[in-house]
Design an enzyme around this catalytic site. Structure first.
Site, PDB file in Angstrom:
ATOM      1  N   GLU A   1      18.825  19.687  -3.387  1.00  0.00           N
ATOM      2  CA  GLU A   1      18.150  20.116  -4.632  1.00  0.00           C
ATOM      3  C   GLU A   1      19.103  20.198  -5.822  1.00  0.00           C
ATOM      4  OE1 GLU A   1      15.975  23.707  -3.786  1.00  0.00           O
ATOM      5  OE2 GLU A   1      14.705  22.725  -2.299  1.00  0.00           O
TER       6      GLU A   1
ATOM      7  N   ASN B   1      19.474  15.536  -0.418  1.00  0.00           N
ATOM      8  CA  ASN B   1      18.113  15.964  -0.087  1.00  0.00           C
ATOM      9  C   ASN B   1      17.483  16.661  -1.285  1.00  0.00           C
ATOM     10  OD1 ASN B   1      16.147  16.317   2.101  1.00  0.00           O
ATOM     11  ND2 ASN B   1      16.609  18.510   2.031  1.00  0.00           N
TER      12      ASN B   1
ATOM     13  N   HIS C   1       7.328  18.783   0.277  1.00  0.00           N
ATOM     14  CA  HIS C   1       6.487  19.988   0.313  1.00  0.00           C
ATOM     15  C   HIS C   1       5.309  19.702  -0.617  1.00  0.00           C
ATOM     16  CE1 HIS C   1       9.447  22.216   2.563  1.00  0.00           C
ATOM     17  NE2 HIS C   1      10.380  21.917   1.673  1.00  0.00           N
TER      18      HIS C   1
ATOM     19  N   GLU D   1      11.220  17.607   5.127  1.00  0.00           N
ATOM     20  CA  GLU D   1      10.680  18.971   5.169  1.00  0.00           C
ATOM     21  C   GLU D   1       9.170  18.955   4.954  1.00  0.00           C
ATOM     22  OE1 GLU D   1      12.851  21.691   2.652  1.00  0.00           O
ATOM     23  OE2 GLU D   1      14.782  20.761   3.107  1.00  0.00           O
TER      24      GLU D   1
ATOM     25  N   ASP E   1       5.481  19.524   4.639  1.00  0.00           N
ATOM     26  CA  ASP E   1       4.340  20.423   4.839  1.00  0.00           C
ATOM     27  C   ASP E   1       3.355  20.153   3.707  1.00  0.00           C
ATOM     28  OD1 ASP E   1       5.658  21.815   2.739  1.00  0.00           O
ATOM     29  OD2 ASP E   1       6.211  23.499   4.007  1.00  0.00           O
TER      30      ASP E   1
END
Ligand code: XIL
Length: 337
Positions: free
Chosen positions: A162, A203, A242, A270, A272
């Site tokens: 990030e 990432n 996400h 990651e 979701d």
């Protein structure tokens, strides 16, 4: 201070790698991690086996000692997933809460679990602006210390996490303030020295489409291209993914743009999705299938109760450890039925 840190990094001894069974021979490795019959009422079909049958390296999830001890979580992981990422145990605040005082137990537990159960281990994360201990005020040699500790065990490291704003500019982190973008070089070189075999990733989130996320996708791809040309050892770009409900349709196109940076691989790291609609999960996973260099997908949470976004019920198993429609839909898609 920064110079002495760089010196320490340069002088630190090389870690001795141990055999990398799962990592070096993915097809063999995935064979050891899949096909285990589910011992409980959970899904009896391994989504990892179905995904790797499509030529991918893994279909994974996250965990740490606490969540693995809950209910049927470990059984679900063992039966259904081929890769694991530590949800929190390798983050700086957890692993070195005060200077030099390393708390290895949680990360050791997860690494040992991965090794003992034939799971590919994605290690997460060496440098991140979040979940930092209070004492941190500049880059230190912890990249070397932590990556060296798990050398030979990590398939991949999220070396930096990030680091961009959504507009593509650099996040105003402690690392950027101290070193400018050179912190990326420092971190990747330290990680490479400490674990020469691990795939080294950058990432981030908001890399999910070429519409509203386009500035960040473009900034990521162009910076990574520039950094690789400059000799920085970046192997992969991770797209966290996400997602909001309905937000998966652009994942493949964005992954493709990231892959065009020249990295050897990309991954969904990651995943979701709010509401976990079957079509949304299918679209996201299809995005990885469609990009040749996309090596794998990691779902960020085993059950909705454990998810960091639990109010969004965004993962593949419900609070009763039962597979949700999205899980079945993914298996159906991967199995061609
Ligand atoms: C989250 C964990 O799931 C939570 O348990 C923790 O409280 C906060 O961090 N981006 C990342 C992950 O890279 O490490 C974050 O994980 C979610 C956002």
């Amino acid at each position: 201070m920064v110079l002495s840190i760089l010196g320490a990094l340069a002088l630190a001894s090389l870690a001795v790698a141990v055999p990398l069974d799962r990592r070096q021979v993915p097809s063999t490795l995935t064979a050891t991690s899949s096909g285990t019959a589910a011992p409980t009422g959970s899904s009896s079909d391994s989504i990892d086996a179905a995904f790797t049958a499509k030529g991918k390296i893994y279909f994974g999830n996250i965990g740490d000692e606490g969540t693995l001890a809950q209910g049927e979580t470990t059984e679900i992981l063992n039966a259904n997933f081929g890769q694991i990422t530590p949800e929190n145990s390798m983050k700086w605040a957890t692993i070195e809460p005060s200077p030099g005082d390393y708390k290895w137990a949680g990360a050791d537990f997860l690494a040992d679990y991965a090794m003992a159960n034939g799971k590919i281990l994605r290690c997460h994360t060496l440098l991140w602006h979040s979940q930092l201990p209070d004492y941190v005020s500049s880059i230190t040699d912890k990249a070397e210390a932590v990556a060296g500790r798990y050398a030979g065990k990590c398939y991949a490291w999220d070396v930096v996490n990030e680091i961009f704003n959504d507009d593509g500019s650099f996040r105003d982190s402690v690392f950027y303030r101290v070193l400018g973008e050179d912190f990326v070089k420092v971190a990747f070189n330290a990680a490479r020295r400490a674990d020469p075999e691990a795939k080294l990733y950058i990432n981030d989130y908001s890399l999910d489409n070429l519409d509203w996320a386009e500035p960040k996708v473009t900034a990521m791809a162009s910076n990574v291209k520039k950094w690789i040309a400059g000799g920085i050892p970046i192997d992969g770009i991770g797209s966290q993914a996400h997602l909001a409900a309905g937000g998966a349709s652009g994942v493949g196109a964005a992954l493709s743009a990231l892959a065009a940076s020249g990295v050897s691989e990309v991954a969904i790291t990651e995943l979701d999705i709010a509401g976990a609609a079957p079509a949304d999960y299918q679209a996201a996973v299809q995005g990885c299938l469609d990009v040749e260099t996309c090596v794998g997908v990691t779902v960020w949470g085993v059950t909705d109760a454990q998810s960091w976004r639990s109010e969004d019920t965004p993962v593949l198993f419900d609070a009763n450890y039962e597979p949700k429609p999205a899980y079945t839909a993914l298996l159906d898609m991967l199995n061609g039925s």
